[in-house]
Scaffold this motif. Structure first.
Motif, PDB file in Angstrom:
ATOM      1  N   GLU A  89      -0.933   6.388  -2.528  1.00  8.61           N
ATOM      2  CA  GLU A  89      -1.314   7.112  -1.367  1.00  8.61           C
ATOM      3  C   GLU A  89      -2.267   6.407  -0.459  1.00  8.61           C
ATOM      4  OE1 GLU A  89      -2.142  10.977  -2.143  1.00  8.61           O
ATOM      5  OE2 GLU A  89      -0.183  11.474  -2.757  1.00  8.61           O
ATOM      6  N   ASN A  90      -3.119   5.421  -1.095  1.00 10.32           N
ATOM      7  CA  ASN A  90      -4.065   4.813  -0.430  1.00 10.32           C
ATOM      8  C   ASN A  90      -4.274   3.373  -0.959  1.00 10.32           C
ATOM      9  OD1 ASN A  90      -5.934   4.790  -2.576  1.00 10.32           O
ATOM     10  ND2 ASN A  90      -6.070   6.948  -2.351  1.00 10.32           N
ATOM     11  N   GLN A  91      -5.245   2.673  -0.031  1.00 12.45           N
ATOM     12  CA  GLN A  91      -5.072   1.235  -0.311  1.00 12.45           C
ATOM     13  C   GLN A  91      -5.709   0.943  -1.601  1.00 12.45           C
ATOM     14  OE1 GLN A  91      -3.848  -1.018   1.774  1.00 12.45           O
ATOM     15  NE2 GLN A  91      -4.271  -2.602   0.276  1.00 12.45           N
TER      16      GLN A  91
ATOM     17  N   TYR B 166       3.016   7.674   0.279  1.00  9.39           N
ATOM     18  CA  TYR B 166       2.785   8.086   1.539  1.00  9.39           C
ATOM     19  C   TYR B 166       1.919   6.626   2.017  1.00  9.39           C
ATOM     20  CZ  TYR B 166       4.470  12.895   1.782  1.00  9.39           C
ATOM     21  OH  TYR B 166       5.338  13.887   1.593  1.00  9.39           O
ATOM     22  N   LEU B 167       1.385   6.000   1.239  1.00 11.40           N
ATOM     23  CA  LEU B 167       0.619   4.633   1.808  1.00 11.40           C
ATOM     24  C   LEU B 167       1.699   3.949   2.580  1.00 11.40           C
ATOM     25  CD1 LEU B 167      -1.812   2.822   2.108  1.00 11.40           C
ATOM     26  CD2 LEU B 167      -0.926   1.593   0.219  1.00 11.40           C
ATOM     27  N   LEU B 168       2.961   3.832   2.261  1.00  5.50           N
ATOM     28  CA  LEU B 168       4.068   3.175   3.004  1.00  5.50           C
ATOM     29  C   LEU B 168       4.634   3.938   4.033  1.00  5.50           C
ATOM     30  CD1 LEU B 168       5.902   1.315   0.345  1.00  5.50           C
ATOM     31  CD2 LEU B 168       4.507   0.295   2.156  1.00  5.50           C
ATOM     32  N   SER B 169       5.190   5.226   3.640  1.00  6.34           N
ATOM     33  CA  SER B 169       5.712   6.263   4.452  1.00  6.34           C
ATOM     34  C   SER B 169       6.068   7.400   3.528  1.00  6.34           C
ATOM     35  CB  SER B 169       6.959   5.595   4.959  1.00  6.34           C
ATOM     36  OG  SER B 169       7.874   6.680   5.724  1.00  6.34           O
ATOM     37  N   GLN B 170       6.167   8.499   4.110  1.00  7.76           N
ATOM     38  CA  GLN B 170       6.699   9.737   3.568  1.00  7.76           C
ATOM     39  C   GLN B 170       8.462   9.649   3.755  1.00  7.76           C
ATOM     40  OE1 GLN B 170       5.739  12.867   6.195  1.00  7.76           O
ATOM     41  NE2 GLN B 170       6.739  12.189   8.162  1.00  7.76           N
TER      42      GLN B 170
ATOM     43  N   TRP C 205      11.208   2.763  11.618  1.00 10.34           N
ATOM     44  CA  TRP C 205       9.853   2.487  10.480  1.00 10.34           C
ATOM     45  C   TRP C 205       9.939   0.961  10.040  1.00 10.34           C
ATOM     46  CZ3 TRP C 205       9.628   0.627   5.724  1.00 10.34           C
ATOM     47  CH2 TRP C 205       8.385   0.621   5.018  1.00 10.34           C
ATOM     48  N   TRP C 206      11.233   0.625   9.499  1.00 12.09           N
ATOM     49  CA  TRP C 206      11.565  -0.667   9.004  1.00 12.09           C
ATOM     50  C   TRP C 206      11.302  -1.578  10.091  1.00 12.09           C
ATOM     51  CZ3 TRP C 206      15.374  -4.604  10.175  1.00 12.09           C
ATOM     52  CH2 TRP C 206      15.323  -5.457   9.384  1.00 12.09           C
ATOM     53  N   SER C 207      11.799  -1.520  11.188  1.00 11.99           N
ATOM     54  CA  SER C 207      11.666  -2.315  12.406  1.00 11.99           C
ATOM     55  C   SER C 207      10.133  -2.864  12.732  1.00 11.99           C
ATOM     56  CB  SER C 207      12.459  -1.999  13.639  1.00 11.99           C
ATOM     57  OG  SER C 207      13.767  -2.046  13.213  1.00 11.99           O
ATOM     58  N   ALA C 208       9.285  -1.573  12.591  1.00 15.13           N
ATOM     59  CA  ALA C 208       7.899  -1.564  12.764  1.00 15.13           C
ATOM     60  C   ALA C 208       7.361  -2.498  11.867  1.00 15.13           C
ATOM     61  CB  ALA C 208       7.234  -0.285  13.118  1.00 15.13           C
TER      62      ALA C 208
END
Length: 687
Positions: A648-650, A667-671, A681-684
């Motif tokens: 969830e964090n760095q 959740y650090l990457l994505s929910q 999200w993948w494009s970003a």
């Protein structure tokens, strides 16, 4: 195996030396004594397997010593071989009368002595085995309530071949004539009994019948078995006491009203007793119905086994009966649920709760099972008459509702039914009905959570997660509806829908350029326990990937550790089959079960997912870091990728990266995202 021990009793040193060395060379352990008195001191210390006893010795001769040894060894397990220069018949007879097993005359022939010792030891061993077998047979006969008889038709006498002790409860002296046996049988069954005996004597047919007997007002039920012996022409057989088994009004009636394991009344009989208690309740009394549930009983069974769990339930039932007191009623309703009916004076709700908790307090004691000590957690629901009802069925139902409506918050939680409270059972039934409609209408969606390869720095896969949005209640947690799907048997249909939809979505992303041959994207599909047990699972998966033109290696099948360990051998075979078809295999929620790490890693795995429970406190807990480091080191040696869940964090990412984890998810990457949101999200992320 230790060599046999021989006690050599001889006053002549030269004979002791000669015989002792010869026997030791033959492989025996030899203990020496110079007279009978010394032999008696050494015997209980060494417990020899055989005694070689000289006859003529100072202080105590061999005859006296042999007689004393037989007092110490009444079973005669230890053979005694007399060494004597006398060869007269009187000496030999006296030796045998005093307990000697064999004798050998002097001068001693060592070769002959060794053979006689060998045969004596072998004979003693056979005697012990025979005595043990007879003891087992006698114990089995007594446990079965059996005795044996023989009838001589010429003398018309019945011989009892062993003492029929159990018959003494019904008749002063077992009859010794057939006429006496017939008179012992109740009048209405005598003709049948006599006809069967006569027929067996004529035809040689075996018989097996039950007869009712009575003597001096003491009735019994006996099972008579017999057959004519071809050589002696006598009837030989056995008789068994069935009186205790037939003393119940009816075995079927008993079982229909009692729990087989604990012997307690079941729900049906409890309700009958509760109705009677309601009728007899005094006006100044409150009658309480409690439903007591043992928490996590299935987990105890998984760890300790069914036999230990059954023992726990029997001990718990006994303790509950003590809690009920002489006027209370106790029953086992089902599985881990018990019921108790008791009365109190009129009390406030809070005072009643305290009194009932105090009454049940002995159930919170320590339970010792399978060399482990357990402390149980209990949930208790209660209802009261006349405040909440006057019908037995309603009171029991209300107590069960109070139990289900509460959450366990301590070792024993007790809730009293409130007529206006939300009925969780009704909610569940409503949810089940709505869930059935949702399955029929395929009103489910999949969400996708990205998985990042730390070394490559790119998204290599997604985990597909089942979601259900109720039209009125909004999003329903998977922890609520997935267990219901399994209980209702709907998971098979929905599981195949998930496979098809996940494969279809992956093919759509391929067409949209989200993934390609150079940068493939892996789709993770979770398999429920019931899906994993389906015999056509492999066929369903092959059908799904073929229909949507994707490669099996693009699908990663995720099963939990507990599912894999339900039947390890069958799991290994199925996983090998799926692996050979090209599918990837991952173990999910690893580390929170009870399985053996060594055994689990025999599975053909591509990935091992480290549960979020170890990642959550990785920045603070050295123990969690040590566990993750051990897992990653082991998996690296086995060429298995590791995926850390719940990052969830760095700081958590930095830790798991340093510890050698291959991929992360959290959740650090994505929910979890819808299909369209994932593309955005993948494009970003790529940019």
């Amino acid at each position: 195996m230790n060599p046999p021990k021989l006690l050599l009793v001889e006053d002549a040193p030269e004979i002791r030396l000669l015989v002792g060395r010869g026997l030791m060379q033959a492989g025996y352990q030899v203990i020496e004594a110079c007279n009978g008195l010394e032999a008696l001191k050494l015997w209980p210390i060494h417990r020899p397997d055989l005694v070689l006893m000289d006859v003529c010795m100072p202080e105590m001769d061999g005859f006296t010593a042999s007689a004393r040894l037989r007092e110490l060894d009444p079973e005669g397990d230890c053979p005694i071989m007399m060494l004597t220069g006398s060869d007269d018949l009187a000496s030999i007879e006296r030796a045998f009368e005093l307990g000697a097993t064999d004798f050998i005359t002097k001068p001693i022939n060592l070769c002959l002595l060794k053979q006689r010792v060998r045969y004596a030891l072998r004979g003693a061993e056979r005697e012990r085995e025979l005595r043990h077998a007879r003891s087992l047979q006698e114990s089995a006969r007594q446990l079965a309530g059996l005795c044996y008889w023989e009838y001589d038709p010429y003398a018309q006498q019945v011989n009892w071949l062993n003492a029929p002790t159990f018959l003494e409860a019904y008749i002063a002296k077992p009859p010794v004539h057939l006429a006496g046996v017939i008179e012992w049988v109740v009048p209405e069954e005598r003709a049948r009994f006599e006809a069967i005996i006569v027929d067996s004597l004529k035809t040689g047919q075996a018989f097996d019948l039950e007869v009712r007997c009575e003597s001096q007002g003491r009735p019994c039920v006996l099972k008579m078995m017999g057959q004519k012996h071809k050589l002696t022409r006598r009837l030989i057989g056995a008789i068994q006491d069935l009186t205790p088994l037939r003393s119940l009004e009816s075995q079927a009636d008993y079982l229909s009203h009692h729990d087989v394991l604990t012997g307690l009344p079941n729900r049906k009989l409890f309700l009958v007793g509760l109705e009677a208690s309601l009728e007899q309740r005094a006006a100044q009394q409150q009658l309480w119905v409690l439903v007591i549930q043992i928490q996590r009983l299935h987990q105890i069974s998984d760890v300790l086994g069914v036999a230990a769990t059954d023992q726990l339930l029997m001990l718990f039932a006994q303790q509950l009966q003590k809690c009920a007191g002489p006027f209370g009623q106790v029953a086992r309703l089902e599985g881990s649920s018990f019921a108790l009916c008791c009365t109190t004076a009129h009390l406030s709700e809070e005072a009643a709760k305290q009194q009932l908790k105090e009454q049940l307090k002995p159930l919170l004691r320590q339970w010792s099972l399978a060399e482990q000590d357990l402390i149980l957690s209990l949930k208790v629901g209660a209802s009261c008459a006349p405040d909440q009802g006057s019908q037995a069925y309603d009171l029991l139902r209300f107590a069960q509702r109070a139990l289900r409506a509460q959450e366990a918050s301590s070792q024993m939680t007790l809730a009293i039914y409130q007529p206006g409270e939300i009925d969780q059972l009704a909610q569940r039934l409503s949810l089940e009905s709505e869930l059935r409609r949702a399955v029929e209408q395929e009103a489910f969606t999949l969400a996708y959570q990205p998985q990042l390869n730390l070394e490559q720095g790119r998204v290599v896969g997604v985990e597909s997660l089942l979601r259900w949005q109720h039209p009125e209640k909004g999003w329903i947690s998977p922890t609520v509806f997935i267990p219901l799907l399994e209980e209702l048997g709907l998971i098979h249909h929905l599981g195949e829908w998930v496979m098809q939809h996940a494969c279809w979505q992956l093919s759509q992303w391929q067409q949209q350029g989200v993934c390609s041959a150079d940068q493939p994207l892996r789709m993770g599909i979770n398999l429920s326990p019931m899906q994993f047990a389906q015999p056509d699972l492999a066929e369903q998966l092959v059908r799904a990937v073929s229909q949507h033109q994707i490669q099996p290696r693009q699908i990663k099948l995720e099963i939990t550790e507990s599912v894999a360990m339900q039947d390890p051998q069958a799991s290994i075979a199925l996983l090998h089959q799926l692996r050979e078809l090209g599918f990837q295999i991952a173990i999910d929620d690893f580390g929170i079960g009870f399985s053996s790490l060594e055994y689990l890693l025999r599975f053909p795995l591509d990935s091992l997912k480290i549960d979020r429970a170890f990642v959550k406190d990785i920045t603070r807990g050295r123990r969690d870091r040590a566990i993750i480091k051990s897992l990653t080191s082991l998996c690296q040696g086995l060429n298995i990728a590791t995926i850390a869940e719940g990052v969830e964090n760095q700081r958590q990412r930095d830790y798991v990266d340093a510890l050698g984890v291959t991929e992360i998810q959290g959740y650090l990457l994505s929910q979890p995202l819808s299909a369209d949101d994932f593309v955005a999200w993948w494009s970003a992320f790529q940019a």
